[in-house]
Design an enzyme around this catalytic site. Structure first.
Site, PDB file in Angstrom:
ATOM      1  N   HIS A 435       0.880  -1.222   0.053  1.00 49.50           N
ATOM      2  CA  HIS A 435       0.055  -0.032   0.049  1.00 49.50           C
ATOM      3  C   HIS A 435       0.962   1.285   0.078  1.00 49.50           C
ATOM      4  CE1 HIS A 435      -3.249  -2.700   1.659  1.00 49.50           C
ATOM      5  NE2 HIS A 435      -3.256  -2.683   0.504  1.00 49.50           N
ATOM      6  N   GLU A 438       2.005   3.653   2.894  1.00 51.89           N
ATOM      7  CA  GLU A 438       2.479   3.019   4.370  1.00 51.89           C
ATOM      8  C   GLU A 438       3.760   3.033   4.251  1.00 51.89           C
ATOM      9  OE1 GLU A 438      -1.887   0.583   4.339  1.00 51.89           O
ATOM     10  OE2 GLU A 438       0.195  -0.616   4.309  1.00 51.89           O
ATOM     11  N   HIS A 568       2.817  -3.318   6.964  1.00 51.72           N
ATOM     12  CA  HIS A 568       1.754  -2.475   6.496  1.00 51.72           C
ATOM     13  C   HIS A 568       1.514  -1.437   7.666  1.00 51.72           C
ATOM     14  CE1 HIS A 568      -0.202  -4.554   3.122  1.00 51.72           C
ATOM     15  NE2 HIS A 568       0.447  -5.533   3.513  1.00 51.72           N
ATOM     16  N   GLU A 641       0.932  -4.857  11.188  1.00 48.44           N
ATOM     17  CA  GLU A 641       0.564  -3.504  11.121  1.00 48.44           C
ATOM     18  C   GLU A 641       1.282  -2.569  11.889  1.00 48.44           C
ATOM     19  OE1 GLU A 641      -1.634  -2.169   9.082  1.00 48.44           O
ATOM     20  OE2 GLU A 641      -2.881  -4.210   8.063  1.00 48.44           O
TER      21      GLU A 641
END
Ligand SMILES: [Zn+2]
Length: 707
Positions: A435, A438, A568, A641
């Site tokens: 992404h 990120e 991420h 994350e």
């Protein structure tokens, strides 16, 4: 050697004795020549013809001593200029003068002489010691200490004006007769880097260096310009260093006044190099830390650089060369660098690599906004990982796993001992930036590369893991989206790649993998959507590149990669498959595998303070990478994350400021090393190594690695 008449202006000179001074100085000290040390040449990154020599030390005092020892390996300096280690503006003008007199520059603390500097003074046994600045910079008792330790014939005297500009004028007046200099250099007393960069150029032209203030021309400096009557003046520094008003005031005295400058201190040094020392075989690179004091390592290097007719360039305290420094090196292609102060191995590798052609200037890519400029953009990332390969040629191999939609390389590194040999050691894959916005993931991947390379020689755990594993890092799977996200100097909250479909740009690469693609409402079929899964599984070249790379690691029917994490942002979560279903243990997952996933996730979460949970815990995702890697190859695959936890603000959540990067990437050190460790036999974490891994290279964990 020439001996010039001595003048003293504004100085509270202390002439201890003049006996023997002339004899000593005129006795003929050969101009210093710095010779390459064969032992150091041998270690210069393999076969490069470009060499580096480090004259390092723990602080500016030690760096100055190291440079002095290089200049005078057998002692015998005719003169030493003593500069205040905490306040060296008064000594800036001494750079070219020390070079002209074949002398050295040493630093002293303001209140007393340290033992190491005292020893160096005794070793040099100079005929003269010139103490630069008034008693507020270097106290009288320092002069007494110097006089005490040196021979009674030594002249110890102070050169000082009412401020740094006045001291520079006094030194010029002492050293140059009326009309004795056709060229004069001028820099700002508040911009030490510019004055230091001007040093070797001034020395080459036999010129004094005078100082001004950023916005005023001091009367003492003006008077000295009038007295010198030069043909021309070079003002070194941009308009924020020396204002146009000051330049105009100089021009009234010397009509031919020329500014030599760049956008910042790095660029000004590059401009000086290009103008005055364009074909130097050697460059002296000085470390720059935050704050002006960081330039201190450069001042004692001026006589050394001048002796080699080399310019002084500046390198940063971080890991990527500033563009002006890089461009100056690419233009000059020097064969040798002398580094004053200490720089990292990757910076040293950039000096060498840009000079010998192994590193090339990357195509321009959008840069981060100024307030986040510490983040590595694509070009900086490429430079950094290639420099790491140069710095650690036996540990790192850099390659591209394929091209993005717009044709950018998707860069990867293999890290292992004897990296050129393909072994059956357990493999680990870490990837980042599916992404595009990120960015912290890229920094985390670069952190891991730095940890595994710089730590190899010093950290037993890292050494053991690199010796027994093959670690693959894919630094940025989505370079096109990344470039778009930074375009125009601002963030765009862009997540997808840049492949057009149905009148809109971009597919969510992490919904484009081939297992249970678009199955379960965990992605969107609308091309406009942020999580558009693409027209078909594997429609994105980026996901295909990752797929094909992992497939290439199948040897004799066995996938070599055993554990994986994809990086991420954000939420501080450790997620494990499956994402396509909320069922914890569906029929396409083995119970022991589930136990391994839970155990590994919880162990890593214990290490980094994240929360471990199944990927679908918050919401369903389908067609994502970790579901595919586990289902296709049985890889124990996780999503990190990264920082922060949900803060509720899109900007704060997706774009954490650069100031947190060091802390938040180091935070995951243990968890990532554990992931690498566990690749030896993931089932060992649930006590089933004997059942699953007999005959496999299970490596005993280092102490502390299991948290
Ligand atoms: Zn993401």
């Amino acid at each position: 050697m020439m001996m010039r008449p001595r003048f003293r202006f504004g100085a509270r000179a202390r002439l201890l004795t003049a006996l023997g001074v002339f004899a000593l100085i005129c006795g003929g000290v050969e101009p210093p020549v710095v010779r390459a040390d064969p032992a150091q040449l041998a270690g210069a990154f393999g076969s490069s013809t470009v060499t580096t020599e480090r004259l390092g030390g723990t602080d500016q005092y030690a760096v100055a001593v190291a440079i002095s020892q290089r200049l005078f390996p057998h002692g015998g300096a005719p003169v030493v200029y003593l500069a205040g280690g905490q306040n060296y503006a008064d000594a800036l003008a001494a750079g070219p003068i020390a070079a002209r007199e074949d002398g050295a520059i040493l630093y002293t603390a303001g209140s007393s002489l340290t033992a190491a500097v005292g020893r160096e003074l005794v070793r040099l046994a100079p005929a003269r010691v010139e103490v630069m600045g008034g008693a507020s910079v270097i106290a009288d008792n320092v002069l007494d200490q110097v006089a005490t330790i040196l021979a009674p014939t030594t002249v110890v005297e102070r050169v000082a004006g009412s401020d740094a500009c006045g001291t520079a004028a006094a030194l010029s007046a002492r050293s140059f007769g009326r009309s004795a200099a056709s060229t004069v250099f001028v820099a700002s007393a508040q911009s030490p880097a510019d004055a230091i960069a001007a040093g070797p150029a001034a020395a080459q032209l036999g010129s004094p260096l005078l100082l001004v203030n950023a916005t005023s021309l001091p009367a003492t400096t003006a008077a000295e310009l009038v007295r010198l009557e030069p043909d021309r003046v070079f003002v070194v520094g941009n308009a924020s260093a020396v204002s146009d008003e000051v330049l105009n005031a100089i021009e009234l005295i010397v009509p031919e006044t020329v500014r030599v400058s760049g956008a910042d201190a790095y660029a000004t040094a590059g401009a000086v190099a290009a103008r005055f020392l364009p074909r130097a075989a050697t460059e002296v690179a000085a470390e720059v830390m935050a704050g002006a004091l960081g330039y201190a390592d450069g001042l004692p290097a001026v006589p050394l650089a001048a002796a080699r007719q080399a310019p002084i360039l500046f390198v940063p305290a971080n890991d990527v060369l500033p563009n002006p420094t890089r461009d100056a090196i690419v233009a000059a292609r020097p064969s040798r660098f002398v580094i004053a102060g200490s720089v990292s191995e990757v910076v040293r590798a950039q000096l060498v690599g840009f000079s010998d052609g192994r590193l090339t200037v990357p195509a321009p890519t959008p840069a981060y906004p100024a307030y986040d400029s510490g983040y590595h953009d694509y070009g900086e990332m490429v430079t950094l990982i290639k420099a790491t390969e140069i710095a650690y040629p036996t540990l790192v191999h850099v390659f591209s796993i394929g091209k993005s939609y717009e044709g950018r390389d998707i860069w990867a590194a293999k890290i292992s001992e004897n990296v050129s040999i393909d072994t059956d050691e357990p493999g680990v894959l870490v990837d980042a930036l599916h992404h595009a916005d990120e960015h912290l993931g890229v920094e985390q991947a670069l952190y891991l590369l730095a940890t595994l390379t710089s730590g190899y020689a010093t950290d037993p755990t890292v050494h053991q893991l690199v010796d027994s594993r093959v670690i693959w890092i894919v630094f940025a799977l989505n370079p096109d989206g990344w470039a778009y996200d930074l375009s125009g100097g601002q963030y765009h909250y862009w997540r997808k790649n840049r492949q057009p479909y149905g009148g809109y740009y971009g597919t969510d690469i992490n919904r484009n993998y081939g297992y249970r693609w678009a199955c379960c409402g965990g992605s969107s079929s609308r091309p406009l959507a942020y999580n558009f899964h693409g027209p078909s599984a594997w429609s994105t070249p980026e996901a295909r590149a990752l797929r094909d790379f992992v497939a290439s690691r199948v040897v004799n029917g066995v996938e070599q990669i055993k554990t994986h994490v994809t990086l991420h942002v954000n939420g501080e979560l450790i997620l494990y498959p499956y994402g396509y279903t909320k069922t914890a243990l569906p029929s396409d997952m083995k119970a022991d595998d589930y136990a391994v996933f839970v155990k590994m996730a919880q162990t890593m979460a214990h290490m980094n303070g994240y929360t471990a949970e199944q990927s679908s815990h918050l919401y369903i995702t389908d067609g994502d990478e970790i579901d595919w890697l586990y289902h296709q190859y049985g890889i124990f695959s996780f999503t990190f994350e990264l920082y922060p936890k949900e803060l509720g603000s899109l900007t704060a959540d997706v774009y954490p400021p650069y100031s947190v990067v060091a802390t938040q990437t180091a935070r995951n050190r243990g968890a990532l090393l554990y992931l690498i460790y566990a690749a030896g036999c993931p089932y060992a974490v649930i006590g089933k190594a004997a059942q699953y891994c007999s005959g496999s290279p299970v490596v005993t964990p280092s102490s502390g690695l299991l948290g």
